[in-house]
Design a protein around this motif. Structure first.
Motif, PDB file in Angstrom:
ATOM      1  N   THR A 105      -8.914 -19.603  39.280  1.00 12.79           N
ATOM      2  CA  THR A 105      -9.297 -18.904  40.506  1.00 12.79           C
ATOM      3  C   THR A 105      -8.935 -19.712  41.744  1.00 12.79           C
ATOM      4  OG1 THR A 105     -11.100 -17.875  39.261  1.00 12.79           O
ATOM      5  CG2 THR A 105     -11.177 -17.666  41.635  1.00 12.79           C
ATOM      6  N   VAL A 106      -8.973 -21.036  41.651  1.00 13.81           N
ATOM      7  CA  VAL A 106      -8.482 -21.863  42.757  1.00 13.81           C
ATOM      8  C   VAL A 106      -7.018 -21.552  43.017  1.00 13.81           C
ATOM      9  CG1 VAL A 106      -7.973 -24.220  43.494  1.00 13.81           C
ATOM     10  CG2 VAL A 106     -10.171 -23.704  42.437  1.00 13.81           C
ATOM     11  N   ASN A 107      -6.222 -21.475  41.949  1.00 10.07           N
ATOM     12  CA  ASN A 107      -4.809 -21.156  42.127  1.00 10.07           C
ATOM     13  C   ASN A 107      -4.614 -19.771  42.731  1.00 10.07           C
ATOM     14  OD1 ASN A 107      -3.956 -23.615  41.150  1.00 10.07           O
ATOM     15  ND2 ASN A 107      -3.579 -22.873  39.078  1.00 10.07           N
ATOM     16  N   LEU A 108      -5.394 -18.788  42.279  1.00  9.30           N
ATOM     17  CA  LEU A 108      -5.271 -17.451  42.863  1.00  9.30           C
ATOM     18  C   LEU A 108      -5.565 -17.473  44.357  1.00  9.30           C
ATOM     19  CD1 LEU A 108      -6.879 -15.210  40.088  1.00  9.30           C
ATOM     20  CD2 LEU A 108      -4.462 -15.322  40.732  1.00  9.30           C
ATOM     21  N   HIS A 109      -6.589 -18.207  44.748  1.00  3.47           N
ATOM     22  CA  HIS A 109      -6.892 -18.284  46.179  1.00  3.47           C
ATOM     23  C   HIS A 109      -5.767 -18.971  46.948  1.00  3.47           C
ATOM     24  CE1 HIS A 109     -10.790 -16.510  46.797  1.00  3.47           C
ATOM     25  NE2 HIS A 109     -11.327 -17.185  45.787  1.00  3.47           N
ATOM     26  N   LEU A 110      -5.244 -20.085  46.427  1.00  2.57           N
ATOM     27  CA  LEU A 110      -4.159 -20.780  47.116  1.00  2.57           C
ATOM     28  C   LEU A 110      -2.934 -19.887  47.262  1.00  2.57           C
ATOM     29  CD1 LEU A 110      -4.373 -24.322  45.480  1.00  2.57           C
ATOM     30  CD2 LEU A 110      -5.086 -23.674  47.792  1.00  2.57           C
ATOM     31  N   GLY A 245      -2.320 -23.008  35.370  1.00  3.56           N
ATOM     32  CA  GLY A 245      -0.922 -22.966  35.764  1.00  3.56           C
ATOM     33  C   GLY A 245      -0.687 -21.980  36.884  1.00  3.56           C
ATOM     34  N   ALA A 246       0.446 -22.156  37.563  1.00  3.50           N
ATOM     35  CA  ALA A 246       0.819 -21.259  38.652  1.00  3.50           C
ATOM     36  C   ALA A 246       2.325 -21.065  38.671  1.00  3.50           C
ATOM     37  CB  ALA A 246       0.336 -21.803  39.991  1.00  3.50           C
ATOM     38  N   PHE A 247       2.725 -19.907  39.158  1.00  2.00           N
ATOM     39  CA  PHE A 247       4.131 -19.521  39.272  1.00  2.00           C
ATOM     40  C   PHE A 247       4.361 -18.932  40.655  1.00  2.00           C
ATOM     41  CE2 PHE A 247       6.800 -15.700  39.366  1.00  2.00           C
ATOM     42  CZ  PHE A 247       8.025 -16.143  38.888  1.00  2.00           C
ATOM     43  N   VAL A 248       5.421 -19.349  41.311  1.00  2.00           N
ATOM     44  CA  VAL A 248       5.899 -18.700  42.536  1.00  2.00           C
ATOM     45  C   VAL A 248       7.395 -18.477  42.366  1.00  2.00           C
ATOM     46  CG1 VAL A 248       6.285 -18.896  45.021  1.00  2.00           C
ATOM     47  CG2 VAL A 248       4.131 -19.707  44.026  1.00  2.00           C
ATOM     48  N   HIS A 249       7.833 -17.239  42.516  1.00  2.00           N
ATOM     49  CA  HIS A 249       9.248 -16.927  42.303  1.00  2.00           C
ATOM     50  C   HIS A 249      10.120 -17.711  43.282  1.00  2.00           C
ATOM     51  CE1 HIS A 249      12.941 -14.669  41.625  1.00  2.00           C
ATOM     52  NE2 HIS A 249      12.368 -14.218  40.511  1.00  2.00           N
ATOM     53  N   GLU A 250      11.283 -18.135  42.816  1.00  2.00           N
ATOM     54  CA  GLU A 250      12.141 -19.019  43.609  1.00  2.00           C
ATOM     55  C   GLU A 250      12.592 -18.400  44.928  1.00  2.00           C
ATOM     56  OE1 GLU A 250      15.837 -20.083  41.842  1.00  2.00           O
ATOM     57  OE2 GLU A 250      16.395 -18.019  41.322  1.00  2.00           O
ATOM     58  N   ARG A 251      12.584 -17.084  45.042  1.00  2.00           N
ATOM     59  CA  ARG A 251      13.030 -16.472  46.294  1.00  2.00           C
ATOM     60  C   ARG A 251      12.108 -16.821  47.466  1.00  2.00           C
ATOM     61  NH1 ARG A 251      11.171 -12.190  43.203  1.00  2.00           N
ATOM     62  NH2 ARG A 251       9.320 -11.123  43.995  1.00  2.00           N
ATOM     63  N   HIS A 252      10.897 -17.317  47.161  1.00  2.00           N
ATOM     64  CA  HIS A 252       9.954 -17.657  48.225  1.00  2.00           C
ATOM     65  C   HIS A 252       9.937 -19.144  48.570  1.00  2.00           C
ATOM     66  CE1 HIS A 252       8.272 -13.660  48.162  1.00  2.00           C
ATOM     67  NE2 HIS A 252       7.963 -13.750  46.883  1.00  2.00           N
TER      68      HIS A 252
END
Length: 414
Positions: A105-110, A245-252
């Motif tokens: 949930t910390v990751n979701l907030h970030l 874990g967290a994922f952010v697509h490379e386009r961002h």
């Protein structure tokens, strides 16, 4: 198919799984030495390799003190990077898109700090009506943080209603945030289709993969959601409260318009110890990191991810389909005359390895399964028992024990 106990044992000989790699709790009842453990959707079992490898990290702390940051067998300074490639392969992402950090949930907030940007008419957040409560609390608090009324901003839908809503009212949606596999029903949502529909409507799309990571194959980079987060203590077997874990697509990664919270670990590693007052974030998901990683908490995650990397999610998914289908067949036979409803979709491609049963007094049933029969299932009050045959360590004989025990407790057909 032979549905006797002997038949179950015969199936285990031909499809044995990986149970010997895990510490299985002793059974409380039922006359068997080990628990038939079906609660991996709540807390996975401990890999046997964890103890020795965690002790190695502890010994390095004792032996080296602060020098362990650079001189430990697995140096602490870049320790989180030891998990990156295996985690990326697990979720179908690039290493630059994947990081192990914080809790779910910390990751979701970030991530919502960056990706939930309500403006004008486009303010709504879509979640499942049966979303895990933590997700509900998180999105409602994000709405309040932006000065919005959560009762009108957060839209709760059944999984099957999402595409229709996006087609009708997509211009009001700022964020789609759904569970890849629903925690209550075990339904696997169509992640690529919903992601594409959300983007077509102009919304940002994120996924809570708490019940999907380690349960079903994922292709996050190819499917293209903007972000995702997952925990590591359920199907990933990394211990209670394990690092997520967290994922952010490379386009961002190089978008200077995205707001983001920063901290000690958000700046590039090569210049971190120049102690400069202004961060220089890398062009990767690691720019979303804040704090230095908890080494002793990361150690079990590293051990577990190596198991998944060695076996492969496609192999585990194939065994999951066999086990879950077998358990469903047994339950249909043993509980056919009783007031029990299967909430999980019957189509194998629309579910993970969980079968959810709606039945009166679920807590009492789960307690009796454990104490009288040595079967550990998970309960969601007031009326849902969740049974997850995890392909890493569950067996066909476990499934036979569960079906037989449920028949005895509920009074199913002999």
């Amino acid at each position: 198919m032979d549905t006797t106990e002997a038949g179950a044992r015969e199936l285990d000989l031909g499809d044995p799984g990986y149970r010997d790699r895990f510490a299985v709790p002793p059974a409380e009842g039922g006359g068997y030495p080990e628990t038939a453990y079906f609660a991996g959707n709540s807390l996975g079992l401990q890999p046997r390799a964890v103890r020795a490898e965690l002790l190695e990290d502890l010994d390095d702390w004792a032996r080296l003190g602060v020098e362990g940051h650079l001189e430990a067998r697995r140096p602490w300074l870049p320790y989180h990077s030891l998990l990156t490639e295996t985690a990326a392969r697990l979720v179908g992402a690039l290493p630059s898109e994947t990081v192990i950090m914080n809790s779910l949930t910390v990751n979701l907030h970030l991530l919502m700090v960056s990706f939930y940007r309500p403006r004008g008419r486009r303010t709504k957040i879509l979640i499942e009506d049966s979303a895990f409560p933590s997700d509900s609390y998180a999105v409602r608090s994000q709405a309040r943080f932006h000065g919005l009324d959560p009762d009108t901003t957060v839209v709760r839908l059944d999984g099957g209603e999402v595409l229709d809503f996006l087609a009708r009212e997509g211009d009001t949606v700022a964020l789609v945030l759904l569970g890849g596999v629903n925690y209550l029903t075990g339904e696997l949502l169509d992640i690529p289709a919903i992601t594409a529909a959300g983007h077509a409507a102009g919304a940002v799309v994120g996924w809570d993969l708490a019940h999907a990571a380690g349960n079903v194959p994922l292709r996050l980079h190819d499917w293209g959601p903007d972000f995702a987060a997952w925990c590591s203590y359920k199907y990933l077997n990394s211990g209670p409260g394990a690092v997520a874990g967290a994922f952010v697509h490379e386009r961002h990664h190089d978008n200077p318009e995205l707001p983001r919270f920063e901290g000690w670990w958000s700046t590039e590693e090569a210049t971190r110890f120049e102690m400069a007052p202004v961060s220089r974030p890398p062009s990767t998901v690691e720019a979303w990191q804040i704090s230095n990683p908890p080494i002793l908490a990361m150690s079990p995650v590293r051990t577990s991810l190596r198991i998944f990397d060695e076996i492969g999610m496609d192999t585990l998914r194939a065994r999951s389909l066999r086990l879950t289908g077998y358990l469903e067949m047994l339950l249909e036979e043993t509980l056919a005359t009783r007031p029990v409803t299967l909430l999980t979709p019957r189509e194998a491609e629309r579910r993970g390895c969980q079968l959810s049963l709606r039945v009166d007094d679920a807590a009492t049933i789960a307690r009796r399964l454990r104490t009288e029969h040595g079967v550990c299932a998970d309960v969601r009050n007031p009326d849902v028992v969740r049974i997850a045959p995890v392909p890493l360590y569950s067996t066909y004989h476990d499934c036979w024990r569960a079906a037989t025990a449920l028949a005895a407790v509920i009074g199913g057909r002999p």
